[in-house]
Scaffold this motif. Structure first.
Motif, PDB file in Angstrom:
ATOM      1  N   CYS A   6       0.759  -0.912   0.119  1.00 12.82           N
ATOM      2  CA  CYS A   6      -0.143  -0.292   0.059  1.00 12.82           C
ATOM      3  C   CYS A   6       0.998   1.197   0.068  1.00 12.82           C
ATOM      4  O   CYS A   6       2.502   0.779  -0.190  1.00 12.82           O
ATOM      5  CB  CYS A   6      -1.074   0.119   1.153  1.00 12.82           C
ATOM      6  N   SER A   7       0.382   2.354  -0.127  1.00 18.36           N
ATOM      7  CA  SER A   7       1.543   3.312   0.111  1.00 18.36           C
ATOM      8  C   SER A   7       2.378   3.503   0.852  1.00 18.36           C
ATOM      9  O   SER A   7       3.576   4.525   1.281  1.00 18.36           O
ATOM     10  CB  SER A   7       0.523   4.524  -0.258  1.00 18.36           C
ATOM     11  N   LEU A   8       1.381   3.520   2.320  1.00 17.30           N
ATOM     12  CA  LEU A   8       2.276   3.345   3.535  1.00 17.30           C
ATOM     13  C   LEU A   8       3.329   2.717   3.030  1.00 17.30           C
ATOM     14  O   LEU A   8       4.833   3.080   3.743  1.00 17.30           O
ATOM     15  CB  LEU A   8       1.176   2.742   5.123  1.00 17.30           C
ATOM     16  N   GLY A   9       3.440   1.000   2.850  1.00 18.46           N
ATOM     17  CA  GLY A   9       3.867  -0.134   3.057  1.00 18.46           C
ATOM     18  C   GLY A   9       5.235   0.787   1.980  1.00 18.46           C
ATOM     19  O   GLY A   9       6.318   1.017   2.089  1.00 18.46           O
ATOM     20  N   ASP A  10       4.720   1.141   0.686  1.00 11.44           N
ATOM     21  CA  ASP A  10       5.810   1.681  -0.799  1.00 11.44           C
ATOM     22  C   ASP A  10       6.676   3.183   0.357  1.00 11.44           C
ATOM     23  O   ASP A  10       8.147   2.456   0.088  1.00 11.44           O
ATOM     24  CB  ASP A  10       4.715   1.521  -1.308  1.00 11.44           C
ATOM     25  N   ALA A  11       6.490   3.703   1.119  1.00 11.05           N
ATOM     26  CA  ALA A  11       6.982   4.971   1.312  1.00 11.05           C
ATOM     27  C   ALA A  11       8.336   4.377   2.376  1.00 11.05           C
ATOM     28  O   ALA A  11       9.016   4.861   2.409  1.00 11.05           O
ATOM     29  CB  ALA A  11       5.940   6.022   1.689  1.00 11.05           C
ATOM     30  N   TRP A  12       7.310   3.171   3.592  1.00 13.83           N
ATOM     31  CA  TRP A  12       8.300   2.555   3.864  1.00 13.83           C
ATOM     32  C   TRP A  12       9.726   1.895   3.194  1.00 13.83           C
ATOM     33  O   TRP A  12      10.623   2.701   3.773  1.00 13.83           O
ATOM     34  CB  TRP A  12       7.565   2.194   4.822  1.00 13.83           C
ATOM     35  N   PHE A  13       9.465   1.298   2.042  1.00 15.38           N
ATOM     36  CA  PHE A  13      10.289   0.388   2.008  1.00 15.38           C
ATOM     37  C   PHE A  13      11.368   1.277   1.488  1.00 15.38           C
ATOM     38  O   PHE A  13      12.358   1.113   0.791  1.00 15.38           O
ATOM     39  CB  PHE A  13      10.002  -0.865   0.576  1.00 15.38           C
ATOM     40  N   ARG A  14      10.522   2.275   0.661  1.00 14.29           N
ATOM     41  CA  ARG A  14      11.687   2.970  -0.459  1.00 14.29           C
ATOM     42  C   ARG A  14      12.120   4.097  -0.060  1.00 14.29           C
ATOM     43  O   ARG A  14      13.487   4.273  -0.182  1.00 14.29           O
ATOM     44  CB  ARG A  14      10.827   3.845  -1.740  1.00 14.29           C
ATOM     45  N   ASN A  15      11.932   5.158   1.371  1.00 16.82           N
ATOM     46  CA  ASN A  15      12.602   5.001   2.372  1.00 16.82           C
ATOM     47  C   ASN A  15      13.903   4.339   3.141  1.00 16.82           C
ATOM     48  O   ASN A  15      14.492   5.110   3.832  1.00 16.82           O
ATOM     49  CB  ASN A  15      12.553   5.970   2.696  1.00 16.82           C
ATOM     50  N   HIS A  16      14.356   3.387   3.375  1.00 11.08           N
ATOM     51  CA  HIS A  16      14.692   2.488   3.692  1.00 11.08           C
ATOM     52  C   HIS A  16      16.007   1.611   3.228  1.00 11.08           C
ATOM     53  O   HIS A  16      15.735   1.308   1.923  1.00 11.08           O
ATOM     54  CB  HIS A  16      14.390   0.906   5.121  1.00 11.08           C
ATOM     55  N   THR A  17      17.103   2.083   3.558  1.00 10.04           N
ATOM     56  CA  THR A  17      18.352   1.448   2.234  1.00 10.04           C
ATOM     57  C   THR A  17      19.786   0.950   3.601  1.00 10.04           C
ATOM     58  O   THR A  17      19.485   1.197   4.975  1.00 10.04           O
ATOM     59  CB  THR A  17      18.662   2.952   1.920  1.00 10.04           C
ATOM     60  N   ALA A  18      19.932   0.149   3.138  1.00  9.95           N
ATOM     61  CA  ALA A  18      21.351  -0.844   3.896  1.00  9.95           C
ATOM     62  C   ALA A  18      22.605   0.427   4.019  1.00  9.95           C
ATOM     63  O   ALA A  18      23.528   0.124   4.452  1.00  9.95           O
ATOM     64  CB  ALA A  18      22.028  -1.679   3.069  1.00  9.95           C
ATOM     65  N   GLU A  19      22.538   2.109   2.911  1.00 12.82           N
ATOM     66  CA  GLU A  19      23.398   2.942   3.092  1.00 12.82           C
ATOM     67  C   GLU A  19      23.020   3.211   4.398  1.00 12.82           C
ATOM     68  O   GLU A  19      22.127   3.077   4.758  1.00 12.82           O
ATOM     69  CB  GLU A  19      22.774   3.910   1.944  1.00 12.82           C
ATOM     70  N   ARG A  20      24.292   3.689   5.009  1.00 13.27           N
ATOM     71  CA  ARG A  20      24.221   4.225   5.977  1.00 13.27           C
ATOM     72  C   ARG A  20      24.463   6.043   5.720  1.00 13.27           C
ATOM     73  O   ARG A  20      24.666   6.596   4.991  1.00 13.27           O
ATOM     74  CB  ARG A  20      25.517   4.408   6.701  1.00 13.27           C
ATOM     75  N   ILE A  21      22.633   6.269   6.234  1.00 12.41           N
ATOM     76  CA  ILE A  21      22.808   7.463   6.420  1.00 12.41           C
ATOM     77  C   ILE A  21      23.295   9.013   6.724  1.00 12.41           C
ATOM     78  O   ILE A  21      23.558   9.859   7.426  1.00 12.41           O
ATOM     79  CB  ILE A  21      21.414   8.110   5.885  1.00 12.41           C
ATOM     80  N   TYR A  22      22.462   8.533   8.302  1.00 12.01           N
ATOM     81  CA  TYR A  22      23.064   8.726   9.307  1.00 12.01           C
ATOM     82  C   TYR A  22      23.626   8.817  10.692  1.00 12.01           C
ATOM     83  O   TYR A  22      24.406   7.498  10.267  1.00 12.01           O
ATOM     84  CB  TYR A  22      21.373   9.455  10.314  1.00 12.01           C
ATOM     85  N   PRO A  23      24.536   9.033  11.595  1.00 13.49           N
ATOM     86  CA  PRO A  23      25.193   8.807  12.918  1.00 13.49           C
ATOM     87  C   PRO A  23      24.318   7.794  13.179  1.00 13.49           C
ATOM     88  O   PRO A  23      23.213   7.953  13.374  1.00 13.49           O
ATOM     89  CB  PRO A  23      26.025  10.737  12.996  1.00 13.49           C
ATOM     90  N   ASP A  24      25.265   7.283  13.881  1.00 17.07           N
ATOM     91  CA  ASP A  24      24.686   6.342  15.261  1.00 17.07           C
ATOM     92  C   ASP A  24      23.649   7.010  16.625  1.00 17.07           C
ATOM     93  O   ASP A  24      22.329   6.881  16.781  1.00 17.07           O
ATOM     94  CB  ASP A  24      25.617   6.145  15.789  1.00 17.07           C
ATOM     95  N   ALA A  25      23.594   8.061  16.664  1.00 13.52           N
ATOM     96  CA  ALA A  25      22.484   9.650  17.549  1.00 13.52           C
ATOM     97  C   ALA A  25      22.990  10.956  17.502  1.00 13.52           C
ATOM     98  O   ALA A  25      23.878  11.380  16.789  1.00 13.52           O
ATOM     99  CB  ALA A  25      23.511   9.000  18.966  1.00 13.52           C
ATOM    100  N   LEU A  26      21.921  11.468  17.328  1.00 13.85           N
ATOM    101  CA  LEU A  26      21.267  13.496  17.069  1.00 13.85           C
ATOM    102  C   LEU A  26      21.595  13.486  18.435  1.00 13.85           C
ATOM    103  O   LEU A  26      20.684  12.955  19.033  1.00 13.85           O
ATOM    104  CB  LEU A  26      20.469  13.121  17.023  1.00 13.85           C
ATOM    105  N   ILE A  27      21.481  14.455  19.091  1.00 16.03           N
ATOM    106  CA  ILE A  27      21.396  15.159  20.273  1.00 16.03           C
ATOM    107  C   ILE A  27      21.084  17.510  19.610  1.00 16.03           C
ATOM    108  O   ILE A  27      21.491  17.964  18.623  1.00 16.03           O
ATOM    109  CB  ILE A  27      21.932  15.644  21.328  1.00 16.03           C
ATOM    110  N   ASP A  28      19.833  17.074  19.475  1.00 15.79           N
ATOM    111  CA  ASP A  28      19.140  18.729  19.222  1.00 15.79           C
ATOM    112  C   ASP A  28      19.397  18.724  17.248  1.00 15.79           C
ATOM    113  O   ASP A  28      20.218  19.786  16.468  1.00 15.79           O
ATOM    114  CB  ASP A  28      19.782  19.708  19.859  1.00 15.79           C
ATOM    115  N   GLY A  29      19.828  17.558  16.641  1.00 15.02           N
ATOM    116  CA  GLY A  29      20.086  17.546  15.174  1.00 15.02           C
ATOM    117  C   GLY A  29      21.112  17.236  14.417  1.00 15.02           C
ATOM    118  O   GLY A  29      21.747  17.316  13.840  1.00 15.02           O
ATOM    119  N   GLU A  30      22.151  17.604  16.367  1.00 13.22           N
ATOM    120  CA  GLU A  30      23.887  17.473  15.569  1.00 13.22           C
ATOM    121  C   GLU A  30      24.026  15.955  16.047  1.00 13.22           C
ATOM    122  O   GLU A  30      23.608  15.183  17.028  1.00 13.22           O
ATOM    123  CB  GLU A  30      24.210  18.343  15.958  1.00 13.22           C
ATOM    124  N   PRO A  31      25.224  15.369  15.165  1.00 13.79           N
ATOM    125  CA  PRO A  31      25.659  14.253  15.716  1.00 13.79           C
ATOM    126  C   PRO A  31      26.349  14.125  17.034  1.00 13.79           C
ATOM    127  O   PRO A  31      26.976  15.044  17.335  1.00 13.79           O
ATOM    128  CB  PRO A  31      26.456  13.855  14.726  1.00 13.79           C
TER     129      PRO A  31
END
Ligand code: SF4
Length: 115
Positions: A37-62
């Motif tokens: 469905c549209s929710l599942g489609d968005a969920w799958f297509r926005n998940h990736t094995a690529e490392r996009i984010y750091p391990d943690a953020l505080i107020d948007g900062e690594p």
């Protein structure tokens, strides 16, 4: 780039657990989630094995995980009615720990399905 197709994939986004999803991936990125469905489609297509984010953020900062845990504990300690929210896309064990945390801090639990 070649497309890798995975049949009978399971979507765990909303709890219905549809298991007839046909995923199409280019490299590590899912580009199509047929039958979702549209929710599942968005969920799958926005998940990736690529490392996009750091391990943690505080107020948007690594931040380090240790610093993020300290910051989270401070927020929870100061909260009048802590909300433990989300809990989708995590394991049963992590959900169990989240509920235990909510009980420990006198908070409430809600899932993303309340949206
Ligand atoms: S989000 Fe959609 S595809 Fe995924 S489990 Fe729920 S109903 Fe199925």
């Amino acid at each position: 780039m070649s497309v890798n197709v995975v049949n009978s994939a399971t979507c765990t986004f909303c709890g219905c657990v549809c298991d007839d999803i046909e995923l199409h991936a280019e490299g590590e990125k899912i580009v199509k989630a047929k039958n979702a469905c549209s929710l599942g489609d968005a969920w799958f297509r926005n998940h990736t094995a690529e490392r996009i984010y750091p391990d943690a953020l505080i107020d948007g900062e690594p931040a380090t995980v240790e610093a993020a845990i300290e910051a989270a504990a401070e927020h929870l300690y100061k909260a009048d009615l802590p909300l433990v929210y989300g809990l989708s896309n995590i394991t049963c064990e992590a959900q169990r720990e989240s509920v235990a945390l909510a009980e420990l801090i006198g908070g409430v639990v809600d899932s993303h399905t309340s949206l």
